[in-house]
Design a protein around this motif. Structure first.
Motif, PDB file in Angstrom:
ATOM      1  N   ASP A  34      -1.667   3.316 -11.265  1.00 59.76           N
ATOM      2  CA  ASP A  34      -2.437   2.142 -11.666  1.00 59.76           C
ATOM      3  C   ASP A  34      -1.534   0.927 -11.875  1.00 59.76           C
ATOM      4  O   ASP A  34      -1.918  -0.209 -11.566  1.00 59.76           O
ATOM      5  N   ASP A  35      -0.310   1.158 -12.378  1.00 58.10           N
ATOM      6  CA  ASP A  35       0.625   0.041 -12.541  1.00 58.10           C
ATOM      7  C   ASP A  35       1.101  -0.476 -11.182  1.00 58.10           C
ATOM      8  O   ASP A  35       1.332  -1.670 -11.010  1.00 58.10           O
ATOM      9  N   VAL A  36       1.246   0.424 -10.225  1.00 61.33           N
ATOM     10  CA  VAL A  36       1.635   0.003  -8.875  1.00 61.33           C
ATOM     11  C   VAL A  36       0.526  -0.851  -8.256  1.00 61.33           C
ATOM     12  O   VAL A  36       0.777  -1.922  -7.695  1.00 61.33           O
ATOM     13  N   LEU A  37      -0.711  -0.383  -8.382  1.00 61.63           N
ATOM     14  CA  LEU A  37      -1.842  -1.142  -7.828  1.00 61.63           C
ATOM     15  C   LEU A  37      -1.953  -2.510  -8.493  1.00 61.63           C
ATOM     16  O   LEU A  37      -2.258  -3.510  -7.835  1.00 61.63           O
ATOM     17  N   ASP A  38      -1.732  -2.551  -9.798  1.00 62.53           N
ATOM     18  CA  ASP A  38      -1.813  -3.810 -10.537  1.00 62.53           C
ATOM     19  C   ASP A  38      -0.878  -4.856  -9.940  1.00 62.53           C
ATOM     20  O   ASP A  38      -1.203  -6.044  -9.858  1.00 62.53           O
ATOM     21  N   HIS A  39       0.311  -4.425  -9.502  1.00 65.13           N
ATOM     22  CA  HIS A  39       1.290  -5.367  -8.961  1.00 65.13           C
ATOM     23  C   HIS A  39       1.096  -5.623  -7.470  1.00 65.13           C
ATOM     24  O   HIS A  39       1.633  -6.588  -6.923  1.00 65.13           O
TER      25      HIS A  39
END
Length: 436
Positions: free
Chosen positions: A400-405
């Motif tokens: 989810d943190d990867v998608l956020d960026h």
């Protein structure tokens, strides 16, 4: 928390409160509950504890591990020593709810609240599920009274919003928000006038507001944080996930950043400071320092118990990391990871060390976002380890943190309707906002 099915507020009053090592903290003086406008039981937010110096402080229910007839015990960690101040959406169970006048739902029968009982839910929350009430009647020339314990929904007319002094409009919004996901609350909050947005922020408890701030666009995060008193802003940052807190602090000027870090408790600020040392678009800047870490001699049953924690994000629950002590990040030598599906296939008494996947490569903290993205795509992961040159586990990156960026910077500002296909819920909320 120890398995307790029901606890009456009057039973808690005056009980001594102890820390995990048996040290005396103080005594319970009251319970704090969050107000609702519907008939659902209010959530118990925490305890008001009076210290030996007569100062009253707030202790969240999540910090309470054991409730016994003779004492209350807290989990490891620090107690916020700031003086307790009641917020507009809160009610003191003993101080305000007890002796309140009400009536039985659907009738004109008048009753007085004598006590309130809290019960645990499946999500580890506590709610005021039942009320002890005394009905007063006059008959046959004499006065009679009877005591009953009824579900919360069977008592109405408590008028708790009047007790709190909460503005009606903001109160209605808070009740709506109580049933919504944090991301939906954030989307609605952005559409509110600034004054109403601040009223709602003032009334929310710290943990809920922290969840909502994590879902706001960067500019709105900074605006709301700058509005809050510095001490409360520090409390909010402590309640946020460390990686989200680091991202937010990283956008502030150095003076504000340092001041807030100093106000945070050292145990809470230490992991945030470590994350601030990395660029936000690297594995070190993306990672959370709080994955599930166990020593090699832990059992599969212990590992499953950890990932069953309802508060653990799904991505972090997909993998357990096995490390030599210490198991707090940065850990001892990293041994490997165990995927949760593998845990489900192993006997509960088996050691996690026997199920370790030692072939999965780990990310280095300076790995750029492009490398992290390829890593997740190549290995079909929801979570991946971040290890330094000395083979210490520093944390874990979640998908989810990867998608956020990877998403456009303004993705939070485009609204959720187009992405979720659920305009009906927001149409209802928007209508309530307009009337509020």
């Amino acid at each position: 928390m120890a398995a307790v099915n029901r606890v009456f507020a009057a039973q808690l009053a005056g009980l001594p409160v102890f820390g995990p090592d048996g040290e005396s903290i103080g005594k319970v003086r009251d319970l704090v509950a969050g107000l609702r406008l519907d008939q659902q039981p209010p959530r118990v937010l925490g305890l008001v504890v009076e210290l030996s110096n007569r100062r009253r402080v707030f202790v969240p229910m999540l910090r309470v591990t054991v409730i016994e007839p003779s004492a209350v015990t807290l989990a490891t960690g620090s107690v916020n020593m700031r003086r307790f101040h009641q917020r507009p959406n809160e009610v003191l169970v003993l101080g305000q709810l007890t002796d309140a006048h009400a009536r039985l739902a659907g009738t004109d029968t008048r009753v007085t609240v004598v006590d309130a009982a809290m019960e645990p839910t499946r999500t580890r929350d506590w709610v005021l599920a039942r009320l002890a009430i005394r009905e007063r009647r006059v008959g046959l020339g004499r006065r009679r009274s009877s005591l009953q314990v009824l579900p919360w929904s069977e008592v109405s007319g408590l008028g708790l919003t009047d007790l709190s002094g909460q503005p009606q409009g903001a109160g209605r919004l808070l009740m709506l928000f109580d049933t919504m996901r944090a991301v939906d609350v954030a989307a609605t909050l952005r559409d509110l006038p600034l004054k109403r947005r601040h009223e709602v922020a003032d009334a929310m408890d710290d943990e809920r507001l922290a969840d909502v701030i994590e879902e706001l666009p960067e500019d709105d995060q900074k605006e709301l944080l700058s509005y809050l008193p510095e001490e409360r802003a520090a409390d909010i940052l402590e309640a946020m996930n460390p990686d989200d807190a680091a991202d937010l602090l990283g956008e502030l000027n150095p003076a504000d950043q340092n001041r807030l870090l100093e106000l945070m408790h050292p145990e809470e600020s230490a992991p945030v400071k470590r994350l601030l040392a990395y660029s936000s678009d690297t594995a070190g800047g993306l990672m959370t320092p709080e994955p599930v870490v166990l020593p090699p001699d832990a059992t599969v049953a212990e590992a499953l118990a950890h990932i069953r924690n309802a508060e653990l994000p799904a991505a972090l629950a997909s993998m357990v990391f096995v490390c030599r002590p210490p198991t707090e990040t940065p850990t001892g030598r990293y041994v490997g990871c165990v995927h949760f599906q593998r845990l489900l296939r192993e006997p509960p008494a088996e050691l996690v060390a026997t199920a370790v996947d030692s072939d999965l490569p780990a990310l280095r903290p300076d790995a750029p976002l492009s490398e992290v993205t390829r890593y997740f795509a190549a290995y079909n992961l929801a979570c991946g380890p971040v290890v330094d040159d000395q083979e210490h586990l520093l944390g874990a990156v979640t998908v989810d943190d990867v998608l956020d960026h990877l998403l456009p910077e303004d993705w939070r500002e485009t609204g959720l309707h187009d992405r979720t296909g659920e305009p009906e819920q927001h149409a209802h909320v928007d209508e309530e906002v307009e009337h509020a």
